[in-house]
Design an enzyme around this catalytic site. Structure first.
Site, PDB file in Angstrom:
ATOM      1  N   GLU A 101      62.388  -7.414  14.294  1.00 21.16           N
ATOM      2  CA  GLU A 101      62.210  -6.531  13.148  1.00 21.16           C
ATOM      3  C   GLU A 101      61.548  -5.227  13.553  1.00 21.16           C
ATOM      4  O   GLU A 101      60.773  -5.179  14.500  1.00 21.16           O
ATOM      5  CB  GLU A 101      61.332  -7.223  12.097  1.00 21.16           C
ATOM      6  CG  GLU A 101      61.854  -8.599  11.767  1.00 21.16           C
ATOM      7  CD  GLU A 101      61.166  -9.261  10.609  1.00 21.16           C
ATOM      8  OE1 GLU A 101      60.424  -8.584   9.887  1.00 21.16           O
ATOM      9  OE2 GLU A 101      61.390 -10.472  10.444  1.00 21.16           O
ATOM     10  N   CYS A 341      51.493  -5.954   8.462  1.00 14.90           N
ATOM     11  CA  CYS A 341      50.985  -6.526   9.716  1.00 14.90           C
ATOM     12  C   CYS A 341      50.914  -8.039   9.643  1.00 14.90           C
ATOM     13  O   CYS A 341      50.379  -8.587   8.688  1.00 14.90           O
ATOM     14  CB  CYS A 341      49.576  -6.040   9.999  1.00 14.90           C
ATOM     15  SG  CYS A 341      49.397  -4.279  10.079  1.00 14.90           S
TER      16      CYS A 341
HETATM   17  N1  SAH Z   1      50.492  -8.631  19.897  1.00 18.09           N
HETATM   18  C1  SAH Z   1      50.044  -7.285  19.704  1.00 18.09           C
HETATM   19  C2  SAH Z   1      51.001  -6.489  18.861  1.00 18.09           C
HETATM   20  C3  SAH Z   1      51.140  -6.962  17.447  1.00 18.09           C
HETATM   21  S1  SAH Z   1      50.201  -5.889  16.481  1.00 18.09           S
HETATM   22  C4  SAH Z   1      48.641  -7.289  19.146  1.00 18.09           C
HETATM   23  O1  SAH Z   1      48.148  -8.348  18.807  1.00 18.09           O
HETATM   24  O2  SAH Z   1      48.008  -6.240  19.129  1.00 18.09           O
HETATM   25  C5  SAH Z   1      50.003  -6.729  15.052  1.00 18.09           C
HETATM   26  C6  SAH Z   1      48.703  -6.304  14.368  1.00 18.09           C
HETATM   27  O3  SAH Z   1      48.667  -6.945  13.107  1.00 18.09           O
HETATM   28  C7  SAH Z   1      47.487  -6.748  15.147  1.00 18.09           C
HETATM   29  O4  SAH Z   1      46.503  -5.750  15.146  1.00 18.09           O
HETATM   30  C8  SAH Z   1      47.004  -7.967  14.371  1.00 18.09           C
HETATM   31  O5  SAH Z   1      45.627  -8.116  14.455  1.00 18.09           O
HETATM   32  C9  SAH Z   1      47.466  -7.659  12.967  1.00 18.09           C
HETATM   33  N2  SAH Z   1      47.778  -8.875  12.222  1.00 18.09           N
HETATM   34  C10 SAH Z   1      48.371  -9.986  12.679  1.00 18.09           C
HETATM   35  N3  SAH Z   1      48.500 -10.882  11.695  1.00 18.09           N
HETATM   36  C11 SAH Z   1      47.989 -10.323  10.588  1.00 18.09           C
HETATM   37  C12 SAH Z   1      47.850 -10.771   9.233  1.00 18.09           C
HETATM   38  N4  SAH Z   1      48.268 -11.961   8.847  1.00 18.09           N
HETATM   39  N5  SAH Z   1      47.299  -9.919   8.351  1.00 18.09           N
HETATM   40  C13 SAH Z   1      46.893  -8.700   8.734  1.00 18.09           C
HETATM   41  N6  SAH Z   1      47.006  -8.235   9.984  1.00 18.09           N
HETATM   42  C14 SAH Z   1      47.533  -9.031  10.908  1.00 18.09           C
END
Ligand code: SAH
Length: 351
Positions: A101, A341
């Site tokens: 996505e 996110c």
């Molecule tokens: N794997 C990398 C890239 C993905 S970024 C990383 O972890 O940085 C995805 C972002 O969304 C990250 O900053 C993570 O902390 C945030 N995230 C993941 N799951 C989430 C959720 N359920 N609610 C809000 N933010 C979330």
């Protein structure tokens, strides 16, 4: 017809294209012509390579030079966020569709594309929906840049920012991600400013070290998500391999060596990482590392967790603001279409 990776022109750097055309006995300038057609004009067919002799175009035509990621579906949110699901092809003999996505995000002065780097993810962050998907592999460089190209074509608008914050851990697909970022940054391509390209990692230390050593010009974000060394591992597996204290050490080295701020992302989970003690620890971290802190309200209800209330967010954020830290609440654009996110893979993705 079997197309080998060698024959795919999309996703090649300028120097890779130079080697490619040299091997065909073509002059060097063909490489920059091709690079421009693909990465600036977003060519979809070799017919658009008007400066190429017909015979050369015909040779390339046989070689699957410009593959595209088909869009399986797109959903537009009330706030202008649009989520695009792509078919990233099949793996070996597996029949499973590999869906990834990308998300189009709008704000008054920005048009941002959030892109994926892997199909699924090998990490298992307890709050993130992508972690519940079956991991099916790394994306090729062309599959990374094509997400941006496809969204530009569909929206008919220029992009100002690209963030590697979609599915996957970019630093587990380091080479393709860095090559893609350089292609997007290249003056003969989209010419996006290096500070307008952000790569986000959950904390893969060896890749961060490589990023520093190579003095990569792009923004680096670390998904901190917990400020307590003893507790971070309970919500992020990656912390057991690369613990918080070591991660902060390398973050400090990044800011000093490259003379830049680092971005910390912090997903706010009530009863998990939003207490006064957590805020106090985050303040301590914020004071010891030159950083900017992006707060993201939890968007999923995995583990039975819930989204923080406005009051909870305000209380947590005010502790950080009182300490004079640069803190931003990123909110949850696209939440109504599962594009926010951590929600990628929630709906519509196949496992
Ligand atoms: N794997 C990398 C890239 C993905 S970024 C990383 O972890 O940085 C995805 C972002 O969304 C990250 O900053 C993570 O902390 C945030 N995230 C993941 N799951 C989430 C959720 N359920 N609610 C809000 N933010 C979330």
């Amino acid at each position: 017809m079997i197309v080998t990776e060698e024959q795919v022109l999309k996703g090649k750097s300028l120097s890779e294209l130079e080697r490619f055309f040299e091997a065909l006995g073509q002059p060097r300038f063909r490489a920059s012509q091709a690079f421009r057609r693909i990465n600036r004009h977003l060519a979809q067919s070799l017919d658009e390579f008007t400066e190429f002799p017909k015979a050369l175009r015909a040779t390339l035509a046989d070689q699957g030079a410009l593959p595209e990621l088909p869009v399986v579906k797109s959903v537009l949110s009330e706030d202008g966020t649009e989520r695009f699901v792509f078919d990233a092809g099949h793996l070996g003999r597996s029949e499973a569709v590999r869906e990834i996505e990308a998300v189009w995000l709008v704000s008054p002065r920005r048009r941002t594309v959030c892109i994926s780097s892997q199909v699924g993810c090998t990490l298992n962050c307890r709050f993130c929906a992508t972690g519940t998907m079956v991991y099916r592999g790394n994306l090729e460089t062309w599959q990374i840049v094509d997400q941006v190209y496809e969204l530009i074509r569909r929206k008919g608008e220029a992009v100002t920012n690209v963030v590697f914050m979609g599915m996957g851990e970019p630093f587990h697909n380091y080479e393709n991600v860095i090559r893609a970022a350089h292609i997007l940054h290249h003056p003969e391509g989209l010419n996006l400013g290096a500070r307008h390209i952000t790569i986000s990692t959950a904390g893969v230390i060896p890749s961060i070290e490589r990023f520093i050593k190579d003095r990569e010009p792009f923004n680096l974000a670390i998904s901190l998500n917990h400020a307590n060394a003893a507790e971070r591992g309970a919500i992020m597996d990656v912390d057991r391999k690369y613990p918080l204290d070591k991660l902060l050490e390398v973050a400090r080295r990044y800011t000093r060596t490259l003379d830049r701020k680092i971005t910390f992302e912090y997903v706010m989970i009530p009863d998990v990482n939003m207490g006064p003690e957590n805020a106090a620890r985050l303040v301590k971290i914020g004071r010891s590392v030159r950083c900017k802190i992006n707060l993201i309200p939890l968007n999923t209800n995995l583990q039975g967790w819930r989204r923080p209330t406005a009051a909870e967010i305000e209380e947590f954020q005010s502790t950080l603001l009182d300490a004079d830290l640069p803190v931003f609440n990123r909110g949850s654009p696209g939440k109504d279409i599962d594009a926010a996110c951590g929600m990628l893979a929630l709906a519509g993705a196949t496992t």
